[in-house]
Design an enzyme around this catalytic site. Structure first.
Site, PDB file in Angstrom:
ATOM      1  N   HIS A  85       0.877  -1.160   0.000  1.00 17.20           N
ATOM      2  CA  HIS A  85       0.000   0.000   0.000  1.00 17.20           C
ATOM      3  C   HIS A  85       0.919   1.215   0.000  1.00 17.20           C
ATOM      4  O   HIS A  85       1.661   1.444   0.959  1.00 17.20           O
ATOM      5  CB  HIS A  85      -0.912  -0.005   1.225  1.00 17.20           C
ATOM      6  CG  HIS A  85      -1.943  -1.079   1.195  1.00 17.20           C
ATOM      7  ND1 HIS A  85      -2.469  -1.657   2.331  1.00 17.20           N
ATOM      8  CD2 HIS A  85      -2.559  -1.690   0.141  1.00 17.20           C
ATOM      9  CE1 HIS A  85      -3.365  -2.580   1.985  1.00 17.20           C
ATOM     10  NE2 HIS A  85      -3.433  -2.617   0.673  1.00 17.20           N
ATOM     11  N   GLU A 274       1.580  -4.755  10.984  1.00 14.66           N
ATOM     12  CA  GLU A 274       1.093  -3.370  11.032  1.00 14.66           C
ATOM     13  C   GLU A 274       1.959  -2.655  12.072  1.00 14.66           C
ATOM     14  O   GLU A 274       1.893  -2.964  13.267  1.00 14.66           O
ATOM     15  CB  GLU A 274      -0.376  -3.344  11.450  1.00 14.66           C
ATOM     16  CG  GLU A 274      -1.308  -4.145  10.551  1.00 14.66           C
ATOM     17  CD  GLU A 274      -1.785  -3.360   9.345  1.00 14.66           C
ATOM     18  OE1 GLU A 274      -1.442  -2.165   9.229  1.00 14.66           O
ATOM     19  OE2 GLU A 274      -2.503  -3.952   8.506  1.00 14.66           O
TER      20      GLU A 274
END
Length: 315
Positions: A85, A274
């Site tokens: 991303h 994350e």
């Protein structure tokens, strides 16, 4: 005796070498850094492109290992992937600093020397360089730059064993799929931002994987060495994760994710990391993120040597 000579005599000089600054590096700068490291450490590094993005940017992979150019019997293949991303940028810089750390500590740090000698470590700092180019610092929550140039989420673009994925396979996805099939990867992780947790398969099924204990162990091995992640301090809008880990589907389901694709189709265990509440935080925070993750990224690589016999089964 001069100060420099004293430091060399004491064996401290390698620890003071810090040529890579804590800032974000665009695609041209990233390429230059990787080429520079490769030229300075040719015996233990290899740089290659697995393909190009929609806009023609190379997807560079940097290899660190005693036998960097080809697979060697008894040397497992490991990989880290970041920035799939494009607006989730912290992992991109963590991998650049990991490269520098491995290279500058090889032969002076026993742990690093053993890892480099006995592992072939592949590092893809940016899977979505076009998205990164379209994003900007201090953007914590938007989707600007998340997708590739064609507007596809690359972490929803892989073949899915649980649900048909009809989206056209993107050049970046195709490059990674070809890369995975060309190497015998055993263990992997991919970096994201927007939360603080280590997530494990399955992402698109509530079925408990046959290797669930291994997957949980690996996620916790990363988390427990990152105090911010392990303490389960929740990011705004999230509840805390116990010990900083979660099953992917229990958190939220993802169709076409790279994590499940590695595990199911290629017998390579991958977890999702994350590592920042803010997707693209201010560059002044990057040194802190490196300090938070430095032990974790090394300890996780070590796990490729623990030995895994995977028993993939889908109900």
């Amino acid at each position: 005796m001069t100060a420099a000579v004293s430091l060399i005599w004491l064996g401290l000089l390698p620890l003071l070498v810090q040529s890579l600054d804590f800032t974000y590096h665009n695609s041209s700068q990233l390429e230059a850094i990787l080429k520079d490291f490769n030229s300075r450490y040719p015996a233990i590094t290899y740089l290659y492109s697995i393909g190009k993005s929609v806009e023609g940017r190379d997807l560079w992979v940097f290899v660190v290992g005693k036998y960097p150019t080809k697979h060697t019997v008894g040397i497992p293949e490991f990989k880290y992937v970041a920035n799939m991303h494009g607006n989730e940028a912290v992992g991109r810089e963590i991998l650049l600093h990991l490269i520098e750390y491995l290279l500058t500590n090889y032969q002076s740090n026993a742990t690093v020397t053993q890892l480099v000698t006995n592992t072939r470590i592949h590092l893809l700092p940016s899977m979505n360089p076009d998205g990164f180019a379209a994003s900007s610092p201090n953007d914590c929550d938007s989707v600007n730059g998340r997708f590739n140039k064609n507007g596809y989420d690359l972490n929803r673009n892989f073949p899915d064993a649980f649900e048909e994925n009809k989206d056209p396979v993107q050049p970046e996805t195709q490059a990674v799929m070809g890369w995975i099939k060309s190497e015998t990867f055993v263990l992997s992780a991919n970096f994201h931002g927007g939360a603080m947790v280590a997530s494990y398969s399955y992402d698109n099924s509530y079925t408990v994987p046959p290797d669930n204990d291994v997957l949980m162990y690996l996620a916790q091995k990363y988390s427990e060495n990152n105090l911010q992640m392990y303490s389960s301090n929740s990011c705004p809008g999230f509840s805390g994760f116990t010990n900083g880990i979660t099953n992917g589907a229990v958190w939220y389901k993802v169709k076409g994710g790279m994590q499940d694709y590695n595990y199911i189709y290629n017998q390579c265990v991958e977890i999702t990391l994350e590592v920042s509440c803010c997707k693209y935080p201010d560059p002044s925070t990057l040194q802190g993120f490196w300090n938070d993750n430095k032990v974790s990224v090394i300890e996780y690589i070590k796990q490729v040597h623990m030995g895994m016999c995977l028993d993939i089964f889908i109900q």
